[in-house]
Design a protein around this motif. Structure first.
Motif, PDB file in Angstrom:
ATOM      1  N   GLU A  49       1.044  -1.236  -0.124  1.00  0.00           N
ATOM      2  CA  GLU A  49       0.104   0.132   0.103  1.00  0.00           C
ATOM      3  C   GLU A  49       0.856   1.225  -0.064  1.00  0.00           C
ATOM      4  OE1 GLU A  49      -2.836  -0.016   3.206  1.00  0.00           O
ATOM      5  OE2 GLU A  49      -3.795  -2.008   2.605  1.00  0.00           O
ATOM      6  N   ALA A  50       2.059   1.154   0.687  1.00  0.00           N
ATOM      7  CA  ALA A  50       2.871   2.268   0.726  1.00  0.00           C
ATOM      8  C   ALA A  50       3.584   2.643  -0.360  1.00  0.00           C
ATOM      9  CB  ALA A  50       3.764   2.165   2.175  1.00  0.00           C
ATOM     10  N   SER A  51       3.827   1.646  -1.264  1.00  0.00           N
ATOM     11  CA  SER A  51       4.805   2.075  -2.397  1.00  0.00           C
ATOM     12  C   SER A  51       5.864   2.510  -2.263  1.00  0.00           C
ATOM     13  CB  SER A  51       3.740   2.728  -3.678  1.00  0.00           C
ATOM     14  OG  SER A  51       2.587   1.918  -4.038  1.00  0.00           O
ATOM     15  N   PRO A  52       6.885   2.136  -1.437  1.00  0.00           N
ATOM     16  CA  PRO A  52       8.158   2.763  -1.530  1.00  0.00           C
ATOM     17  C   PRO A  52       8.923   2.692  -2.702  1.00  0.00           C
ATOM     18  CG  PRO A  52       8.326   0.427  -0.504  1.00  0.00           C
ATOM     19  CD  PRO A  52       6.852   0.723  -0.812  1.00  0.00           C
ATOM     20  N   THR A  53      10.222   3.597  -2.801  1.00  0.00           N
ATOM     21  CA  THR A  53      10.982   3.384  -3.813  1.00  0.00           C
ATOM     22  C   THR A  53      11.275   2.038  -4.399  1.00  0.00           C
ATOM     23  OG1 THR A  53      11.929   5.627  -3.056  1.00  0.00           O
ATOM     24  CG2 THR A  53      12.815   4.699  -5.083  1.00  0.00           C
ATOM     25  N   PHE A  54      11.741   1.507  -3.526  1.00  0.00           N
ATOM     26  CA  PHE A  54      12.181  -0.154  -3.394  1.00  0.00           C
ATOM     27  C   PHE A  54      12.307  -0.674  -2.132  1.00  0.00           C
ATOM     28  CE2 PHE A  54      16.316   1.932  -3.158  1.00  0.00           C
ATOM     29  CZ  PHE A  54      17.114   0.878  -2.291  1.00  0.00           C
ATOM     30  N   VAL A  55      12.108  -1.875  -2.220  1.00  0.00           N
ATOM     31  CA  VAL A  55      12.022  -2.769  -0.968  1.00  0.00           C
ATOM     32  C   VAL A  55      13.456  -3.615  -0.892  1.00  0.00           C
ATOM     33  CG1 VAL A  55      10.941  -4.483   0.496  1.00  0.00           C
ATOM     34  CG2 VAL A  55       9.424  -2.921  -0.888  1.00  0.00           C
ATOM     35  N   VAL A  56      14.064  -3.762   0.233  1.00  0.00           N
ATOM     36  CA  VAL A  56      15.374  -4.777   0.472  1.00  0.00           C
ATOM     37  C   VAL A  56      14.685  -5.667   1.283  1.00  0.00           C
ATOM     38  CG1 VAL A  56      17.496  -5.034   1.351  1.00  0.00           C
ATOM     39  CG2 VAL A  56      16.913  -2.482   0.788  1.00  0.00           C
ATOM     40  N   ALA A  57      14.623  -6.871   0.878  1.00  0.00           N
ATOM     41  CA  ALA A  57      14.143  -8.134   1.247  1.00  0.00           C
ATOM     42  C   ALA A  57      15.195  -9.043   1.503  1.00  0.00           C
ATOM     43  CB  ALA A  57      13.588  -8.872  -0.023  1.00  0.00           C
ATOM     44  N   VAL A  58      15.233  -9.297   3.116  1.00  0.00           N
ATOM     45  CA  VAL A  58      16.397 -10.122   3.456  1.00  0.00           C
ATOM     46  C   VAL A  58      16.083 -11.635   3.583  1.00  0.00           C
ATOM     47  CG1 VAL A  58      17.992 -10.071   5.661  1.00  0.00           C
ATOM     48  CG2 VAL A  58      16.944  -8.102   4.859  1.00  0.00           C
ATOM     49  N   GLY A  59      16.684 -12.395   2.802  1.00  0.00           N
ATOM     50  CA  GLY A  59      16.123 -13.801   2.785  1.00  0.00           C
ATOM     51  C   GLY A  59      15.195 -14.061   1.888  1.00  0.00           C
ATOM     52  N   GLU A  60      15.097 -15.678   1.460  1.00  0.00           N
ATOM     53  CA  GLU A  60      14.236 -15.814   0.277  1.00  0.00           C
ATOM     54  C   GLU A  60      12.904 -15.943   1.092  1.00  0.00           C
ATOM     55  OE1 GLU A  60      13.481 -20.254  -0.941  1.00  0.00           O
ATOM     56  OE2 GLU A  60      15.310 -19.802  -1.933  1.00  0.00           O
ATOM     57  N   ALA A  61      12.651 -16.243   2.197  1.00  0.00           N
ATOM     58  CA  ALA A  61      11.211 -16.169   2.596  1.00  0.00           C
ATOM     59  C   ALA A  61      10.611 -14.716   2.485  1.00  0.00           C
ATOM     60  CB  ALA A  61      10.988 -16.669   4.098  1.00  0.00           C
ATOM     61  N   ALA A  62      11.566 -13.550   2.765  1.00  0.00           N
ATOM     62  CA  ALA A  62      10.866 -12.284   2.612  1.00  0.00           C
ATOM     63  C   ALA A  62      10.561 -11.952   1.179  1.00  0.00           C
ATOM     64  CB  ALA A  62      11.861 -11.381   3.296  1.00  0.00           C
ATOM     65  N   VAL A  63      11.311 -12.509   0.307  1.00  0.00           N
ATOM     66  CA  VAL A  63      11.077 -12.225  -1.122  1.00  0.00           C
ATOM     67  C   VAL A  63       9.688 -12.830  -1.417  1.00  0.00           C
ATOM     68  CG1 VAL A  63      11.427 -12.613  -3.559  1.00  0.00           C
ATOM     69  CG2 VAL A  63      13.356 -12.212  -1.705  1.00  0.00           C
ATOM     70  N   LEU A  64       9.467 -14.237  -0.760  1.00  0.00           N
ATOM     71  CA  LEU A  64       8.308 -14.794  -1.189  1.00  0.00           C
ATOM     72  C   LEU A  64       6.962 -14.077  -0.586  1.00  0.00           C
ATOM     73  CD1 LEU A  64       9.454 -18.623  -0.998  1.00  0.00           C
ATOM     74  CD2 LEU A  64       8.708 -17.201  -2.892  1.00  0.00           C
ATOM     75  N   ASP A  65       7.410 -13.604   0.503  1.00  0.00           N
ATOM     76  CA  ASP A  65       6.237 -13.002   1.337  1.00  0.00           C
ATOM     77  C   ASP A  65       5.705 -11.655   0.604  1.00  0.00           C
ATOM     78  OD1 ASP A  65       5.968 -14.598   3.358  1.00  0.00           O
ATOM     79  OD2 ASP A  65       7.302 -13.523   4.605  1.00  0.00           O
ATOM     80  N   LEU A  66       6.750 -11.041  -0.097  1.00  0.00           N
ATOM     81  CA  LEU A  66       6.612  -9.827  -0.803  1.00  0.00           C
ATOM     82  C   LEU A  66       5.483 -10.153  -2.086  1.00  0.00           C
ATOM     83  CD1 LEU A  66       9.966  -8.042  -0.665  1.00  0.00           C
ATOM     84  CD2 LEU A  66       7.794  -7.332   0.434  1.00  0.00           C
ATOM     85  N   VAL A  67       5.857 -10.981  -2.959  1.00  0.00           N
ATOM     86  CA  VAL A  67       5.237 -11.775  -3.909  1.00  0.00           C
ATOM     87  C   VAL A  67       3.763 -12.067  -3.538  1.00  0.00           C
ATOM     88  CG1 VAL A  67       5.035 -13.455  -5.643  1.00  0.00           C
ATOM     89  CG2 VAL A  67       7.281 -12.304  -5.000  1.00  0.00           C
ATOM     90  N   ARG A  68       3.806 -12.510  -2.493  1.00  0.00           N
ATOM     91  CA  ARG A  68       2.285 -12.886  -1.990  1.00  0.00           C
ATOM     92  C   ARG A  68       1.467 -11.876  -1.627  1.00  0.00           C
ATOM     93  NH1 ARG A  68       5.179 -17.594   1.166  1.00  0.00           N
ATOM     94  NH2 ARG A  68       5.218 -19.326  -0.376  1.00  0.00           N
ATOM     95  N   GLY A  69       2.230 -10.981  -1.083  1.00  0.00           N
ATOM     96  CA  GLY A  69       1.505  -9.687  -0.525  1.00  0.00           C
ATOM     97  C   GLY A  69       1.371  -8.696  -1.943  1.00  0.00           C
TER      98      GLY A  69
END
Length: 255
Positions: A49-69
């Motif tokens: 919802e916030a649409s930051p400039t970009f997101v730093v994802a720490v770890g594979e699980a964080a990337v997957l959570d971002l995709v699902r979100g």
């Protein structure tokens, strides 16, 4: 190079995703703050919802959570495994500084939209049908564009995107696919055959099915068990959303 820092007169907002209260995430937050950017540490839904400039994802699980979100801003993966051109943990300072400065390139990684029995999900890496109990062989089928690719007896079958072709599909004997090719790879898991094939297929209009089961068969989507699948259920895969991955000089290579 693609600039992601935005208006030079305004501090960029950089999201940070990862397991809470870990030293790795704290170090990433500090590295973002050191660049003068605003740190936004939130859950994936809030980041979307916030649409930051970009997101730093720490770890594979964080990337997957971002995709699902449903996050659709660029992602800089840190220590996120093969396939994502992630930055090693020891190099996150220079990678974050490069991303804030706009010293990046971007790659698009297409996901699968997965549909089964009225439910849907998104897969960044792979979709797998596999027997729930060891040594229980069932018969599986793979269809592409309405045409039968193959039927085979095996412990299961995995279909991977190019991003996921670096992982379980490769361990099962499949090739590594180049990102952006619009293809997937289907690989039998422990097939009941002396010689076994794998298949490069279009990543749209794929159907997986259990033709005959000799025990419970689970559908796994990326790192999660999704549901049981019986012979009367099909799993449909189609081209899904894309994840934009930021690449810096510290990022891993494409292969």
């Amino acid at each position: 190079m693609d600039s992601v820092a935005g208006d030079e007169e305004q501090s960029p907002v950089v999201g940070v995703a990862g397991e809470s209260d870990t030293e790795r995430v704290a170090a990433v937050e500090a590295a973002v703050a050191d660049t003068g950017a605003t740190v936004l540490r939130e859950d994936p839904a809030t980041l979307a919802e916030a649409s930051p400039t970009f997101v730093v994802a720490v770890g594979e699980a964080a990337v997957l959570d971002l995709v699902r979100g449903g996050v659709d801003v660029p992602v800089l993966p840190i220590d996120a495994g093969a396939g994502l051109r992630s930055v090693p943990a020891h190099a996150h300072d220079e990678a974050i500084a490069a991303a804030v400065a706009g010293e990046t390139t971007a790659e698009s990684r297409r996901c699968f939209d997965v549909s089964v029995d009225g439910d849907s999900a998104v897969a960044l890496f792979d979709v797998m049908l596999v027997t729930a109990e060891p040594a229980r062989i069932s018969e599986y089928a793979v269809r592409s564009g309405g045409h039968l690719v193959s039927k085979f007896r095996a412990d299961g079958v995995v279909v991977a995107t190019p991003t996921g072709s670096h992982g379980y599909a490769k361990a099962a004997g499949g090739p590594t696919l180049e990102p952006g090719t619009g293809t997937g790879v289907a690989v039998p898991i422990s097939p009941f055959a002396i010689q076994s094939d794998h298949w490069i297929v279009d990543d749209d209009d794929l159907v997986l099915s259990v033709e005959r089961d000799e025990g419970a068969v689970l559908l796994r989507i990326d790192d999660r068990a999704f549901c049981e699948v019986g012979p009367d259920v099909t799993v449909s895969l189609s081209a899904g959303p894309t994840l934009t991955v930021l690449c810096t000089p510290a990022s891993a290579g494409r292969w």
